[in-house]
Each structure stands twice: as structure tokens, then as C-alpha cells.
Scaffold this active site. Structure first.
Site, short mmCIF file in Angstrom:
data_model
loop_
_atom_site.label_atom_id
_atom_site.label_comp_id
_atom_site.label_asym_id
_atom_site.label_seq_id
_atom_site.Cartn_x
_atom_site.Cartn_y
_atom_site.Cartn_z
N HIS A 74 0.82 -1.20 0.00
CA HIS A 74 0.00 0.00 0.00
C HIS A 74 0.86 1.27 0.00
O HIS A 74 1.98 1.28 0.53
CB HIS A 74 -0.90 0.03 1.24
CG HIS A 74 -2.18 -0.72 1.06
ND1 HIS A 74 -3.05 -0.48 0.02
CD2 HIS A 74 -2.76 -1.70 1.81
CE1 HIS A 74 -4.11 -1.27 0.13
NE2 HIS A 74 -3.95 -2.04 1.20
N CYS A 96 0.39 2.66 -4.69
CA CYS A 96 -0.31 3.88 -5.07
C CYS A 96 0.47 5.11 -4.62
O CYS A 96 1.22 5.05 -3.64
CB CYS A 96 -1.70 3.89 -4.44
SG CYS A 96 -2.76 2.59 -5.09
#
Length: 337
Positions: free
Chosen positions: A100, A153
Site C-alpha cells: 500500500h 499507489c
């Protein structure tokens, strides 16, 4: 009479190739991913088979096997510090991160070229910021470079203040982070299910509560909560923000930027975690392997690789746009070695 001369042979240290590979699936949490550890395993094989890395010089941190080094904030920082600290001039250093990413507004008064702190998210939520990655890169010895692939991301600009060769992360105004979505997506090969590798602040807070057992964490006090949870193991920037350490602003003059970042997307974009036919992988990591396979062992430059990956992901209808951040000379240097 024959005069005999002795010659002194000066041996230079052989080039050593070393890597740190980080894959985090966050099992049992609301931010669970599926393909990150697979990305690391695939890159591990690629480093050995294609680039000649020795097994003993590859460190893996994954969270799906408790017998392995766990990718906590403390362990990741230590692994990266040891990677750079043990290197010598001419060594080849490589880092792959799949997991993440999260964006946090800067709170220390320091300038940031994207308007946010881009962070990678360890399994214990002890975030590592772009400033920390920059400090690690600046410690790399002369005549040595470090290549970082970040399949997460908001990964554009993860090495703070690095020249943008391909991308739009530092040339446009910072926007809002894209919301997490799960979508059914038809690429050119398969019908796939895609989950974005992004955490909203709400999800990060929930996962931090789960990790620490504390229920009083909320937006506006995230850094204070990180400091209370991790103390001296927290990000130096968190410690500075909360006054644990003094903030020192140093003007760094870099003769040559030794960092090379290949990002899975721009700072305001998300990277896909793809699931199909019993397989799971990062869209960016998968595209890198496809392009490398197409070269059939021939060298490919960092710029060529990123452009090829961009073209492939666009062809397969993924919205993310990978980026390249490095010096002009490293843009045209071979990927890894």
C-alpha cells in the site's frame, strides 16, 4: 646479470549485487491485498536468473510467512540501512516494494514538490516517508546507484526531490487522492478483478487501531498516534513534527543523484492489485516482467523499460501511468545493471 622486477597487483573490490525485496499483503485487515508477495517472489527469481544476483545477497521481507523477516517499519528501515551501509563504490543496489501507499499532508513546514508526503505502508502501519527514502539514497557511496521499483499507489516522487524524467507528478498541482475501488476489468489477456493499492486515511486509521489496540486515533492526530505507538522507531519526520527531535533544515548539494525510481503510477494515481484465474499480481510488476521477457536477455534502459510498461498498461486499459525519476545519465543507463 638479469634484473628481476616485481610488480604489485592492485586488486579492486569485485562488484557486489544486493537487493531488498518487500512484499506486504496485510492479511486479515480491511486493506488486504493478494499480489504483493507474489511480485516479490517473481522479482527474486528474475534477479537471480537474469541479473546474476546471489541468493545470499537478497533480503526478503514478507508478511505471509511468520518464519520470514516481517516487513514492519523498523525492519524495513533496518534492511535499507544495512543495504546502503554495507555497500562499496561500484556495487549494484536494488529495492522492490509492493504494498500500500498513502499520502499525508506535510506538517513540518518543509517544502515538498508534490504538496504531500508520499509514504509506503509497512505491515504495522509505521509509515516510511519520501524524505526518509531520500536520506537513504543520499548515503549511497560514490560510483554506486540504487534502483527502486515501487508498485504502490501514489508512488511517483517517492524519492523526494528527484528529477522527473517520465511522468506528471511534480509538474501539476497536487490533487486529491483517488478513492479505493474494486472493479471488474477486461484487459487484453483475461477478465480480471482489480483492487487499488491505496489506503484512505480512514482505512489506515482502522488498521492502525487494529495493530496497536488503541481506539482514540483520528484524523488530525495520526502523526501523534504513530509517535505514541512506535516511539523512537517512528519516522524521523513524525518525531520532528511532534517535537521529539529537533528539526534541522540542511541544504544538500548533490554532485550526482544516485537514486533511480520506477513508480507504478503518479502521485495522485493508484496502482492495481490484479486477481485472475487463481493468480494475483501487481499490474506494474507484471508489466515489468513481460517487457523484460520480450528483450530476451538484452539490456534495456530505465527509460525504455518505463515507456514500454506505460504502453503495455495503456494497451491493457489500465489507467495508471508509471513514472521514472532519476538523473539524465541514469535515465539512459541499463535497468539494474
Amino acid at each position: 646479470m638479469i634484473r628481476r622486477f616485481t610488480t604489485q597487483v592492485i586488486k579492486s573490490s569485485p562488484t557486489v549485487k544486493k537487493a531488498v525485496l518487500i512484499g506486504i499483503n496485510y492479511p486479515g485487515t480491511e486493506g488486504e491485498l493478494r499480489g504483493c508477495v507474489n511480485d516479490v517472489k517473481r522479482m527474486h527469481r528474475c534477479l537471480v536468473d537474469r541479473f546474476g544476483f546471489s541468493e545470499e545477497n537478497i533480503t526478503e521481507l514478507i508478511d505471509t510467512d511468520k518464519s520470514k523477516i516481517q516487513p514492519t517499519g523498523k525492519n524495513i528501515r533496518q534492511a535499507l540501512s544495512e543495504l546502503v551501509g554495507s555497500s562499496n563504490s561500484g556495487d549494484v543496489l536494488f529495492v522492490h516494494y509492493s504494498g500500500h501507499g498513502v499520502r499525508l499532508p506535510p506538517e513540518t513546514g518543509e517544502d515538498d514538490d508534490t504538496g504531500f508526503d508520499e509514504c509506503i505502508v509497512p505491515c504495522d502501519m509505521n509509515n516510511i516517508t519520501d524524505d526518509e527514502i531520500r536520506e537513504i539514497v543520499d548515503k549511497v557511496p560514490e560510483d554506486c546507484s540504487i534502483t527502486i521499483v515501487s508498485d504502490s499507489c501514489h508512488s511517483g516522487g517517492l524519492i523526494d526531490a528527484t528529477k522527473e524524467q517520465i511522468g506528471e507528478s511534480t509538474t501539476k498541482k497536487a490533487g486529491k487522492a483517488v478513492k479505493i475501488m474494486e472493479i471488474e476489468h477486461e484487459d487484453r489477456r483475461n477478465r480480471v478483478h482489480v483492487v487499488n493499492r491505496s489506503l484512505s486515511l480512514e482505512s489506515m486509521i482502522n488498521m492502525l487501531k487494529q495493530e496497536t489496540g488503541k481506539d482514540d486515533i483520528e484524523v488530525g492526530s495520526i502523526r501523534r498516534s504513530l509517535l505514541h505507538a512506535f516511539g523512537e522507531d517512528a519516522s524521523p519526520k513524525v518525531q520532528e513534527t511532534e517535537g521529539l527531535t529537533a528539526t534541522t533544515k540542511k541544504q544538500v548539494v548533490r554532485k550526482k543523484d544516485k537514486g533511480i525510481l520506477l513508480s507504478g503510477c503518479q502521485t495522485d494515481q493508484t496502482s492495481g492489485d490484479v486477481r485472475t484465474k487463481g493468480q494475483a499480481y501487481g499490474a506494474f510488476s507484471d508489466a515489468i516482467q513481460i517487457i523484460l521477457d520480450e528483450t530476451k536477455g538484452k539490456k534495456i534502459t530505465n527509460k525504455e523499460l518505463v515507456l514500454g510498461v506505460r504502453e503495455l498498461l495503456e494497451y491493457e486499459c489500465y489507467p495508471q501511468q508509471p513514472g521514472l525519476y532519476c538523473s539524465d545519465s541514469n535515465a539512459d543507463a541499463p535497468f539494474i545493471c
